[in-house]
Motif scaffolding. Structure first.
Motif, PDB file in Angstrom:
ATOM      1  N   TYR A   5      56.668  67.370 172.839  1.00 13.71           N
ATOM      2  CA  TYR A   5      56.029  66.557 171.806  1.00 13.71           C
ATOM      3  C   TYR A   5      56.084  67.354 170.500  1.00 13.71           C
ATOM      4  CZ  TYR A   5      54.209  63.895 175.742  1.00 13.71           C
ATOM      5  OH  TYR A   5      54.094  63.128 176.878  1.00 13.71           O
ATOM      6  N   ALA A   6      56.657  66.754 169.447  1.00 14.42           N
ATOM      7  CA  ALA A   6      56.834  67.459 168.182  1.00 14.42           C
ATOM      8  C   ALA A   6      56.233  66.660 167.036  1.00 14.42           C
ATOM      9  CB  ALA A   6      58.317  67.710 167.915  1.00 14.42           C
ATOM     10  N   ARG A  33      63.845  69.273 162.548  1.00 12.04           N
ATOM     11  CA  ARG A  33      63.976  68.252 163.594  1.00 12.04           C
ATOM     12  C   ARG A  33      65.398  68.247 164.171  1.00 12.04           C
ATOM     13  NH1 ARG A  33      62.344  61.792 163.201  1.00 12.04           N
ATOM     14  NH2 ARG A  33      63.170  61.218 165.271  1.00 12.04           N
ATOM     15  N   GLU A  37      66.300  68.826 168.168  1.00 13.03           N
ATOM     16  CA  GLU A  37      67.019  67.847 168.982  1.00 13.03           C
ATOM     17  C   GLU A  37      68.324  68.418 169.516  1.00 13.03           C
ATOM     18  OE1 GLU A  37      65.312  63.769 166.848  1.00 13.03           O
ATOM     19  OE2 GLU A  37      67.212  64.648 166.166  1.00 13.03           O
ATOM     20  N   VAL A  46      58.939  62.608 168.966  1.00 15.18           N
ATOM     21  CA  VAL A  46      58.743  63.125 167.610  1.00 15.18           C
ATOM     22  C   VAL A  46      57.893  62.174 166.779  1.00 15.18           C
ATOM     23  CG1 VAL A  46      59.881  63.788 165.455  1.00 15.18           C
ATOM     24  CG2 VAL A  46      60.923  64.385 167.658  1.00 15.18           C
ATOM     25  N   VAL A  48      56.616  61.994 162.590  1.00 14.93           N
ATOM     26  CA  VAL A  48      56.858  62.578 161.274  1.00 14.93           C
ATOM     27  C   VAL A  48      55.848  62.024 160.281  1.00 14.93           C
ATOM     28  CG1 VAL A  48      58.507  62.880 159.395  1.00 14.93           C
ATOM     29  CG2 VAL A  48      59.324  62.832 161.765  1.00 14.93           C
TER      30      VAL A  48
END
Length: 651
Positions: A5-6, A33, A37, A46, A48
């Motif tokens: 999880y980012a 990012r 990936e 992700v 943002v």
């Protein structure tokens, strides 16, 4: 299957009139990012947040609800690029946790997110079993800030109302245990908590200096590279652009999360030091404050060996600075984009400074000028100019004698004859011998993370052995005093057992050197073995050690002998040959000439360098035998053996 999880937060468009706009933060998170990936086999989850949408509430919510989905075995990753700030603490309680008197914070689009609050949120996710890491490219980020020109600082001036914001997580209960052992996240920060972080243009595109350096280091790093290794490489890259910006890794405790591979994995043994390419060429991240000799010519003899999967190649020191050492690769070409783990394989030790006085001082000086290998000056002794007499040993000549005196004026050895060149050479040989002994006595590495993990215990032996007896406690001078027993005519030397306790959670190698007051150094007590995690090594395999006076010293009331037990601890085996020295014998040169010997104590270390690496390893033994000791530490336990004075009415 573990999931990543980012959360990427980038803010260039800050509200006009409040804080300066930035130009590289959205580029940062886009590049970050893309790296993530490319790195993963499966797409990460992700989220943002950019510009005006990155409010304090939105960032907090995304950390809690998005990164908070990470469970046991999952990974949570935060990247923030934007302004940072600091402002005065507003309550007495905050002064206890903010040693600078300032609070640091990320600046979201509508205000600050204090670093302590951010840290508590991330640690809460880690507490549920996830591996949590964060990259902060903003000013003052080392506590948990970017300026305009060619380089723009990511700094937002604080507003007055910020001093009333809550800064910290609720206090923990007293019985929650040691917080250092609890779950933690790993932080890669763009600068120290008292510095600014900058952005520049690279190839016409603005990026944070730290982001550009970090992504370059991440892409160049070998598989399994740890956070510590990547940050070291990124630090060197940052320094080529901004000398006053120093990235930070936290927590940096050896053997902790900083020594796990990037994005998680098993802890790897930490590298003692790291070799990296900096603005002045290749450098190792240790220097004078770590025990290396500083000053002109001090680097001679100091070398480091690459460890780990790259074991074998070496680099040699060329210039020692307070916190780094400039080095030259020895016969190989390292990759400038990488950081290499290295350990010291040899150390240049300081010579003994002496002041020569009296009518025969020149004769001794001439002898010292040829007392080294090949008829050159000895590397162990230098003749002082008398400018700092308190730091010198003195040699007072006259009346056919040479008196070698300690700093306090007491004699170091019995007076030596001095009537011709042969006697002057003996005086020089004595000075070299004393210098080697004092080098071993002074050996130390106080900044080592191994400090205090291994201890020496001396336990009296009696009728029922040593079991259950308390160890000898130091007296007011710090010495362990062991006394003879028995009356006049039948003195009995004290008997003890000596134990070496390893309190670390991993095996460590140890050698116990006995430095005597006859200027001998021996390793017979504990010649060098690995001691298991939380286990004990026993001198002479647990047999009794008799602490008797040396031969020729009468066991009469008031007599005593001194030993200094020097414990050297390391992660790997150390060469013990430099730790052995025969007692000082003024007539040894005559004995050796009569036997035709060519090797003596001064031939064991003719170059004045402490060689720590194990020598002469066979190719079949593998490269590990040629590596340095890794982290190492030394400590000294002074022991005094005493024949008690007579007591009673006539005493």
């Amino acid at each position: 299957m573990a999931k990543v999880y980012a959360l990427f937060v980038g803010i260039d468009d800050y509200p006009a009139g409040r804080w300066a706009k930035l130009g590289g933060c959205l580029n940062d998170i886009e590049a970050g990012r893309r790296w993530l990936e490319e790195r993963l086999d499966a797409p990460p989850a992700v989220r943002v947040l950019t510009d005006r949408g990155a409010t304090v509430a939105a960032v907090t919510d995304a950390i809690t609800r998005h990164l908070g989905k990470a469970g046991p075995g999952d990974k949570a990753f935060l990247w923030f690029s934007g302004h940072g700030t600091e402002y005065d603490v507003s309550s007495p309680a905050e002064r206890f946790v903010e040693a600078t008197g300032k609070c640091q914070a990320l600046v979201c689009s509508d205000g600050p997110l204090p670093d302590k609050r951010l840290g508590a949120l991330l640690d809460g996710i880690a507490a549920r079993g996830a591996h949590v890491s964060a990259v902060l490219d903003c000013c003052f980020s080392g506590g948990a800030t970017r300026d305009p020109v060619d380089a723009v600082a990511r700094y937002a001036p604080p507003l007055p109302e910020w001093t009333t914001l809550p800064q910290h997580a609720p206090p923990a209960a007293r019985d929650t245990g040691d917080p250092a052992r609890g779950p933690r996240h790993v932080l890669l920060a763009g600068c120290r908590l008292d510095q600014r972080a900058y952005e520049r243009k690279y190839g016409g595109r603005a990026h944070g200096v730290f982001t550009h350096a970090l992504l370059g280091a991440l892409r160049a790093a070998p598989p399994g590279a740890t956070y510590r290794e990547v940050l070291a490489a990124a630090h060197a890259r940052v320094q080529t652009d901004e000398r006053f910006q120093h990235p930070v890794l936290a927590p940096a405790d050896p053997g902790g999360i900083a020594d796990t591979p990037v994005l998680g994995g098993a802890v790897r043994p930490p590298a003692p030091h790291l070799l990296r390419y900096g603005p002045d060429g290749w450098e190792v991240d240790c220097g004078g404050v770590h025990g290396l000799r500083a000053g002109a010519g001090a680097a001679r003899g100091t070398a480091f060996t690459v460890t780990g999967d790259h074991g074998g190649p070496a680099v040699r020191a060329r210039e020692v600075h307070p916190t780094r050492t400039l080095v030259t690769p020895d016969g190989w070409t390292p990759d400038r984009a990488r950081a290499y783990p290295v350990a010291p394989s040899s150390l240049a030790l300081p010579p003994l400074a002496v002041r020569l006085e009296g009518p025969d001082a020149k004769a001794v000086a001439r002898a010292l000028a040829t007392a080294g290998p090949g008829g050159r000056p000895s590397p162990f002794v230098r003749v002082g100019d008398g400018a700092h007499p308190d730091g010198l040993r003195r040699v007072v000549t006259g009346g056919g004698r040479a008196h070698i005196l300690r700093r306090d004026g007491s004699p170091a050895v019995d007076p030596l004859p001095l009537t011709g060149p042969a006697d002057a050479r003996r005086v020089a040989r004595c000075l070299v011998h004393l210098a080697r002994w004092h080098q071993l006595h002074a050996l130390d590495n106080p900044a080592s993370p191994l400090a205090g993990l291994v201890r020496v215990e001396v336990v009296p032996w009696g009728r029922w052995g040593a079991y259950g007896r308390a160890s000898v406690a130091p007296d007011a001078t710090g010495d362990l005093v062991c006394r003879y027993s028995g009356g006049p005519g039948c003195p009995r030397p004290p008997e003890v057992t000596i134990r070496i306790h390893n309190h670390a959670n991993r095996a460590l190698w140890a050698v116990l050197i006995d430095l005597t007051d006859t200027y001998a150094a021996r390793t017979h007590l504990y010649p060098g073995h690995f001691i298991g995690a939380r286990r004990t090594g026993h001198v002479f395999d647990g047999e009794v050690v008799e602490l008797s006076l040396p031969p020729g010293r009468a066991e009469k009331p008031g007599a005593e002998a001194r030993d200094w037990l020097k414990l050297v601890v390391a992660e790997n085996e150390i060469n013990t040959a430099p730790f052995r020295l025969e007692r000082w014998d003024p007539y040894a040169d005559a004995h050796e000439s009569a036997r035709g010997d060519t090797a003596g104590p001064d031939h064991d270390a003719p170059d004045g360098v402490l060689h720590l690496a194990v020598p002469g390893a066979d190719r079949d033994l593998g490269p590990s035998r040629r590596r340095g000791p890794g982290q190492w530490w030394a400590t000294t336990v002074p022991v005094r053996t005493v024949v008690p004075p007579l007591t009673g009415r006539g005493a």
